[in-house]
Design an enzyme around this catalytic site. Structure first.
Site, PDB file in Angstrom:
ATOM      1  N   HIS A 162      -0.577 -11.243 106.687  1.00  0.00           N
ATOM      2  CA  HIS A 162       0.074 -11.597 105.431  1.00  0.00           C
ATOM      3  C   HIS A 162       1.595 -11.431 105.545  1.00  0.00           C
ATOM      4  O   HIS A 162       2.240 -10.811 104.724  1.00  0.00           O
ATOM      5  CB  HIS A 162      -0.507 -10.749 104.302  1.00  0.00           C
ATOM      6  CG  HIS A 162      -1.974 -10.974 104.125  1.00  0.00           C
ATOM      7  ND1 HIS A 162      -2.927 -10.372 104.948  1.00  0.00           N
ATOM      8  CD2 HIS A 162      -2.679 -11.762 103.267  1.00  0.00           C
ATOM      9  CE1 HIS A 162      -4.139 -10.776 104.585  1.00  0.00           C
ATOM     10  NE2 HIS A 162      -4.009 -11.612 103.583  1.00  0.00           N
ATOM     11  N   HIS A 206      -9.468 -17.257  95.082  1.00  0.00           N
ATOM     12  CA  HIS A 206      -8.404 -16.436  94.493  1.00  0.00           C
ATOM     13  C   HIS A 206      -7.057 -17.110  94.707  1.00  0.00           C
ATOM     14  O   HIS A 206      -6.876 -17.875  95.644  1.00  0.00           O
ATOM     15  CB  HIS A 206      -8.402 -15.022  95.080  1.00  0.00           C
ATOM     16  CG  HIS A 206      -7.987 -14.914  96.509  1.00  0.00           C
ATOM     17  ND1 HIS A 206      -8.715 -15.457  97.556  1.00  0.00           N
ATOM     18  CD2 HIS A 206      -6.916 -14.309  97.088  1.00  0.00           C
ATOM     19  CE1 HIS A 206      -8.123 -15.182  98.698  1.00  0.00           C
ATOM     20  NE2 HIS A 206      -7.014 -14.496  98.457  1.00  0.00           N
ATOM     21  N   HIS A 225     -11.144  -9.376 102.798  1.00  0.00           N
ATOM     22  CA  HIS A 225     -10.185  -8.446 103.400  1.00  0.00           C
ATOM     23  C   HIS A 225      -9.157  -7.976 102.362  1.00  0.00           C
ATOM     24  O   HIS A 225      -8.012  -7.686 102.691  1.00  0.00           O
ATOM     25  CB  HIS A 225      -9.510  -9.044 104.641  1.00  0.00           C
ATOM     26  CG  HIS A 225      -8.681 -10.270 104.414  1.00  0.00           C
ATOM     27  ND1 HIS A 225      -8.563 -11.252 105.375  1.00  0.00           N
ATOM     28  CD2 HIS A 225      -7.897 -10.676 103.387  1.00  0.00           C
ATOM     29  CE1 HIS A 225      -7.752 -12.200 104.945  1.00  0.00           C
ATOM     30  NE2 HIS A 225      -7.325 -11.875 103.748  1.00  0.00           N
ATOM     31  N   GLU A 267      -8.256 -19.731 102.643  1.00  0.00           N
ATOM     32  CA  GLU A 267      -8.398 -19.021 103.908  1.00  0.00           C
ATOM     33  C   GLU A 267      -9.860 -18.880 104.337  1.00  0.00           C
ATOM     34  O   GLU A 267     -10.130 -18.465 105.469  1.00  0.00           O
ATOM     35  CB  GLU A 267      -7.720 -17.652 103.840  1.00  0.00           C
ATOM     36  CG  GLU A 267      -8.363 -16.658 102.900  1.00  0.00           C
ATOM     37  CD  GLU A 267      -7.491 -15.420 102.646  1.00  0.00           C
ATOM     38  OE1 GLU A 267      -6.308 -15.422 103.037  1.00  0.00           O
ATOM     39  OE2 GLU A 267      -7.996 -14.451 102.050  1.00  0.00           O
TER      40      GLU A 267
END
Length: 257
Positions: free
Chosen positions: A59, A196, A12, A243
Site C-alpha cells: 500500500h 470496498h 488483508h 484487488e
C-alpha cells in the site's frame, strides 16, 4: 517434488492485525473473524504446510510509484514488518525460502512472465495482517514454516488484468511442483479485501451481493472472472475491491495441466 496442498483466500485489512495485537479475539465484533481464521490455522497445522506462498499488494509502503512492477517476487531469507506511519508492528519476522523463491523466479521467466524481484524490503499489512492470522501458533510456539511473498501492482495503471493473474497461477503451479523437495508442502494464499473503497464519493462502499457472486464464480467458473475489466471490478466492488483479481492467481493453480 514439492506438493501444493491447497489455496486460501483472505482479507488483508490492517484492522485485523490491530485486533490480534490488542487481544480482541473474544470481542463480539471480532470473534467471528478470529473463529474463521482459526479454521485456517488448524488446517495449515493439520496438513503440515511448511511453505506459504502469499500474494498481496503493498500500500505504497515499501513499493513506490516511481518503480511499481506488475509482479514482484521476494527472494530474501527474512521479511520484517514495515512502519506504516505509527511505528513497525511488534511481530516476528517471517522466514523466507530463498531457494524456492529463486526457483520460481527462473521458472516463471521461462514461462514468459517478466518478474521483478526484491530483497531487504519490509512488508506492510497486505502481507503481515493475514500471515499472522493464518500461520499457526501452537502452545505459544511460533510456526516454523517459511514464506515466499508475491507483490502484485494493482494500485497503479497499467495493472495486470484478471486474465493475466489467472494465467500466472497456472504457470505458478508448474513452478512450485518442479521444485526438488518431496517434503515441501505448499499452500497458496491470495489476499485482498472483497468489495470496498476508501476514497472519493463512494468511500465506505461495499456490496455483499457482489462479494457472494464473486466467491461463487471463483469456485465454479473462474474463467468468467477473467473476462471482467478493471473498470468492471471497480464498479462492482469499489476501486480497492478490484484487488481481488489477485485471488485468481491462487485459483489459477488448480487449472494447470
Amino acid at each position: 517434488m514439492a506438493k501444493i496442498i491447497g489455496g486460501i483466500g483472505a482479507s488483508h485489512s490492517p484492522t485485523i492485525a490491530f485486533a490480534k495485537d490488542t487481544n480482541k479475539g473474544t470481542d463480539a465484533a471480532w470473534k467471528p473473524i478470529f473463529d474463521d481464521f482459526s479454521v485456517l490455522q488448524n488446517w495449515v497445522h493439520d496438513q503440515k504446510v511448511n511453505v506459504l506462498f502469499l500474494i498481496f499488494n503493498d500500500h505504497i509502503t515499501s513499493f513506490f510509484f516511481d518503480h511499481y512492477s506488475p509482479f514482484t517476487l521476494g527472494v530474501d531469507d527474512t521479511y520484517e514488518t514495515a512502519d506504516e506511519g505509527g511505528g513497525a508492528r511488534d511481530y516476528p519476522a517471517a522466514q523466507g525460502h530463498t531457494e524456492l523463491s529463486r526457483h520460481i523466479a527462473q521458472s516463471m521467466m521461462n514461462a514468459e512472465f517478466d518478474l521483478a524481484t526484491f530483497q531487504k524490503k519490509p512488508l506492510d499489512h497486505g502481507f503481515f495482517s493475514p500471515f499472522s492470522m493464518i500461520a499457526p501458533e501452537i502452545n505459544d510456539d511460533m510456526w516454523k514454516g517459511k514464506v515466499v511473498p508475491l507483490q502484485v501492482g494493482v494500485l497503479q495503471f497499467p495493472a495486470p488484468t484478471a486474465k493475466r493473474c489467472y494465467q500466472f497461477g497456472k504457470a505458478l503451479r508448474n513452478a512450485i511442483q518442479s521444485f526438488p523437495d518431496d517434503a515441501m508442502r505448499v499452500a497458496i494464499v491470495a489476499t485482498g479485501g472483497l468489495s470496498h473503497q476508501v476514497h472519493g464519493e463512494r468511500c465506505g462502499f461495499n456490496d455483499e451481493s457482489w462479494d457472494n457472486e464473486f466467491l461463487d464464480t471463483l469456485e465454479a467458473a473462474p474463467e468468467a472472472l477473467t473476462k471482467l475489466t478493471h473498470a468492471d471490478y471497480a464498479t462492482k466492488g469499489g476501486f480497492e475491491g478490484a484487488e481481488v483479481i489477485m485471488w485468481l492467481i491462487m485459483r489459477g493453480h488448480y487449472q494447470a495441466r
